[in-house]
Design a protein around this motif. Sequence first.
Motif, PDB file in Angstrom:
ATOM      1  N   ARG A  58      16.020  12.153  40.249  1.00 27.04           N
ATOM      2  CA  ARG A  58      17.241  12.696  39.664  1.00 27.04           C
ATOM      3  C   ARG A  58      17.194  12.482  38.150  1.00 27.04           C
ATOM      4  O   ARG A  58      16.738  11.449  37.692  1.00 27.04           O
ATOM      5  N   TYR A  59      17.713  13.445  37.403  1.00 28.93           N
ATOM      6  CA  TYR A  59      17.605  13.427  35.951  1.00 28.93           C
ATOM      7  C   TYR A  59      18.980  13.524  35.301  1.00 28.93           C
ATOM      8  O   TYR A  59      19.848  14.268  35.768  1.00 28.93           O
ATOM      9  N   THR A  60      19.161  12.769  34.228  1.00 32.67           N
ATOM     10  CA  THR A  60      20.318  12.941  33.360  1.00 32.67           C
ATOM     11  C   THR A  60      19.823  12.910  31.922  1.00 32.67           C
ATOM     12  O   THR A  60      18.874  12.189  31.594  1.00 32.67           O
ATOM     13  N   LEU A  61      20.451  13.693  31.072  1.00 35.14           N
ATOM     14  CA  LEU A  61      20.059  13.766  29.669  1.00 35.14           C
ATOM     15  C   LEU A  61      21.324  13.808  28.836  1.00 35.14           C
ATOM     16  O   LEU A  61      22.199  14.649  29.065  1.00 35.14           O
ATOM     17  N   ARG A  62      21.444  12.888  27.878  1.00 34.29           N
ATOM     18  CA  ARG A  62      22.622  12.883  27.021  1.00 34.29           C
ATOM     19  C   ARG A  62      22.215  12.601  25.576  1.00 34.29           C
ATOM     20  O   ARG A  62      21.177  11.993  25.321  1.00 34.29           O
ATOM     21  N   ARG A  63      23.058  13.030  24.664  1.00 35.58           N
ATOM     22  CA  ARG A  63      22.781  12.852  23.243  1.00 35.58           C
ATOM     23  C   ARG A  63      23.634  11.710  22.709  1.00 35.58           C
ATOM     24  O   ARG A  63      24.839  11.630  22.989  1.00 35.58           O
ATOM     25  N   GLU A  64      23.007  10.843  21.935  1.00 37.42           N
ATOM     26  CA  GLU A  64      23.689   9.739  21.278  1.00 37.42           C
ATOM     27  C   GLU A  64      23.338   9.799  19.799  1.00 37.42           C
ATOM     28  O   GLU A  64      22.327   9.236  19.364  1.00 37.42           O
ATOM     29  N   GLY A  65      24.144  10.506  19.017  1.00 34.53           N
ATOM     30  CA  GLY A  65      23.848  10.668  17.602  1.00 34.53           C
ATOM     31  C   GLY A  65      22.576  11.467  17.403  1.00 34.53           C
ATOM     32  O   GLY A  65      22.473  12.623  17.838  1.00 34.53           O
ATOM     33  N   ASP A  66      21.586  10.865  16.756  1.00 31.38           N
ATOM     34  CA  ASP A  66      20.312  11.541  16.498  1.00 31.38           C
ATOM     35  C   ASP A  66      19.289  11.315  17.597  1.00 31.38           C
ATOM     36  O   ASP A  66      18.121  11.657  17.443  1.00 31.38           O
ATOM     37  N   LEU A  80      18.178  11.511  21.806  1.00 35.65           N
ATOM     38  CA  LEU A  80      18.369  12.020  23.164  1.00 35.65           C
ATOM     39  C   LEU A  80      17.881  10.965  24.135  1.00 35.65           C
ATOM     40  O   LEU A  80      16.786  10.422  23.983  1.00 35.65           O
ATOM     41  N   ARG A  81      18.687  10.661  25.126  1.00 40.33           N
ATOM     42  CA  ARG A  81      18.323   9.658  26.124  1.00 40.33           C
ATOM     43  C   ARG A  81      18.160  10.341  27.482  1.00 40.33           C
ATOM     44  O   ARG A  81      19.120  10.901  28.023  1.00 40.33           O
ATOM     45  N   LEU A  82      16.946  10.301  27.993  1.00 35.91           N
ATOM     46  CA  LEU A  82      16.635  10.900  29.291  1.00 35.91           C
ATOM     47  C   LEU A  82      16.460   9.793  30.327  1.00 35.91           C
ATOM     48  O   LEU A  82      15.728   8.831  30.106  1.00 35.91           O
ATOM     49  N   THR A  83      17.144   9.918  31.454  1.00 33.21           N
ATOM     50  CA  THR A  83      17.070   8.931  32.530  1.00 33.21           C
ATOM     51  C   THR A  83      16.571   9.603  33.800  1.00 33.21           C
ATOM     52  O   THR A  83      17.065  10.674  34.173  1.00 33.21           O
ATOM     53  N   VAL A  84      15.589   8.975  34.436  1.00 27.21           N
ATOM     54  CA  VAL A  84      15.003   9.493  35.671  1.00 27.21           C
ATOM     55  C   VAL A  84      15.128   8.430  36.750  1.00 27.21           C
ATOM     56  O   VAL A  84      14.618   7.317  36.592  1.00 27.21           O
ATOM     57  N   HIS A  85      15.830   8.728  37.819  1.00 26.06           N
ATOM     58  CA  HIS A  85      15.885   7.853  38.986  1.00 26.06           C
ATOM     59  C   HIS A  85      14.875   8.364  40.007  1.00 26.06           C
ATOM     60  O   HIS A  85      14.971   9.522  40.437  1.00 26.06           O
ATOM     61  N   SER A  86      13.900   7.521  40.370  1.00 29.56           N
ATOM     62  CA  SER A  86      12.830   7.966  41.269  1.00 29.56           C
ATOM     63  C   SER A  86      12.680   7.013  42.443  1.00 29.56           C
ATOM     64  O   SER A  86      12.680   5.789  42.259  1.00 29.56           O
ATOM     65  N   PRO A  87      12.506   7.557  43.643  1.00 29.69           N
ATOM     66  CA  PRO A  87      12.206   6.711  44.793  1.00 29.69           C
ATOM     67  C   PRO A  87      10.749   6.287  44.782  1.00 29.69           C
ATOM     68  O   PRO A  87       9.913   6.886  44.099  1.00 29.69           O
ATOM     69  N   ALA A  88      10.427   5.250  45.518  1.00 28.61           N
ATOM     70  CA  ALA A  88       9.047   4.768  45.622  1.00 28.61           C
ATOM     71  C   ALA A  88       8.159   5.870  46.178  1.00 28.61           C
ATOM     72  O   ALA A  88       8.519   6.543  47.147  1.00 28.61           O
ATOM     73  N   GLN A  89       6.993   6.056  45.565  1.00 28.18           N
ATOM     74  CA  GLN A  89       6.046   7.073  46.001  1.00 28.18           C
ATOM     75  C   GLN A  89       4.934   6.426  46.823  1.00 28.18           C
ATOM     76  O   GLN A  89       4.521   5.305  46.560  1.00 28.18           O
ATOM     77  N   GLY A  90       4.424   7.152  47.794  1.00 28.69           N
ATOM     78  CA  GLY A  90       3.336   6.639  48.618  1.00 28.69           C
ATOM     79  C   GLY A  90       3.683   6.669  50.094  1.00 28.69           C
ATOM     80  O   GLY A  90       4.800   7.020  50.495  1.00 28.69           O
TER      81      GLY A  90
END
Length: 471
Positions: A266-274, A276-286
């Motif tokens: 899951r992805y979220t992207l937000r701007r904080e002044g100058d 950009l903060r991108l957050t990725v929530h990922s489940p364990a792979q394998g």
Amino acid sequence: MKTDKTMTCRRFREQLDELLAGTLSDAERRSMEEHAAACEACAAALRDARRALDAATPHIEITPPAGLRERILEAARRRLAEQGSEPGLAASAIAEPAAAADRNEAAASGQPRRPVRRIVGILSGAMAAAVLVVAALTLGFNTPARAARNNFAQAIVAMNGVRSIRIELHIRTDADENFDYTNPLDEPVPHTIEAIYSPQLLWRIEKPGRKALYDGKHTYLWFDALREGEVLPYSPGVAGMLFQLIDPGQLLSFEEQLTRSHDGSRYTLRREGDTLRLTVHSPAQGDFSQSDYMRNSSVAESDTRREYRFDAASGRLLGGSITFLAADGRERTLLEIDRIEYDAPLDAATLTALPEGITWRELTQPEAATSRLAGIDAGRAARLILDAFATWDTEILDEALSAYGARARQLLRSRYAGATVVECSAPVRSGNYPGLFIPCRLQMADGSTEELHLALRNDNPQRSWVVDGGL
């Protein structure tokens, strides 16, 4: 061009939103593409729908105000009512799985119809774009992933002109373990990554206990405590996950590809002044269907939250962190980038300088395999190897432990010589490891017992089983 005769213009428009959402099967997608290639009207409808979706897709994460969906749908109802349509048509177009025409068609043919969401083709112009905004925010068009993909692409372009880089970071790991290994319970260990990109790629990675570099011809990996190292052909794999940070563009490309993989992230992207903060929530792979042994042993095999900070103007990666998410809700930072210096003043000779006092082992040529550990299953190989501990049979163990240097094998001999097998379970797969794990219990020479998961792999040219860990 050969086309699917069952694909009609009406059916094409009914499935158009599903094509845009990527929820059709490969066969259905191909059928629609073939129809669009032969039908200019449907091709134009597809182009218009894609333009509307692009226009309605934000490039940053949007949190819709309370009631936005209801207000837009109400506006759609009023607009359709003004045009002489039924007031409830807009709502049914999104909320009802199939319209009356679908049911009539199904009744006539005797065949059940798959539920179809109708958005494109019922509404038009600005109103279609408005409803597409709602769909993107609430009905699964995965807008955050699209926004993340765009941001990664911009950052990859920003990396093109970088001549060198130095990265300082901390990772929760064991100083002597490989660069992929992480453990939420370990203390943070400092790492440095340095790379020169032009005129030739050179890189160096260091952490206490383990170092690696590439001098343009060979890869060197060495261990401080053993004063022993390996010389290989170009082998970025020795750097593990950190190879993606040698050139952050590779990390960004990797993450960009994940936005297309539908792996549950899951992805979220937000701007904080100058920034950009991108957050990725990922489940364990394998593959953990047989064993959880490798769960939480690396970033990829853990449930994580990955956070990246980008300069909004240039697109350059400014920093990032990876947080372990425990099943009980606890969190622990696994990796933290402390500093990134672009165009760092690095000297190629210093970057590729080798330490003195290291015994180097050439691994450029595959070692010959004996027939003892090739052509048998992993369970049989494990017993042969472990039974050889009792007398320390070097004919078997020098081959089985070929991944370890001479000094490392001496340390293993001092610990395991004289050990006997009490029990061995069936081999299992776990996580992303390309081999198998054999849970075993040994009785040591001093009478104590030790439980281990012997890691075996045979993905070498000889298909010979070798020990890759667990001791």
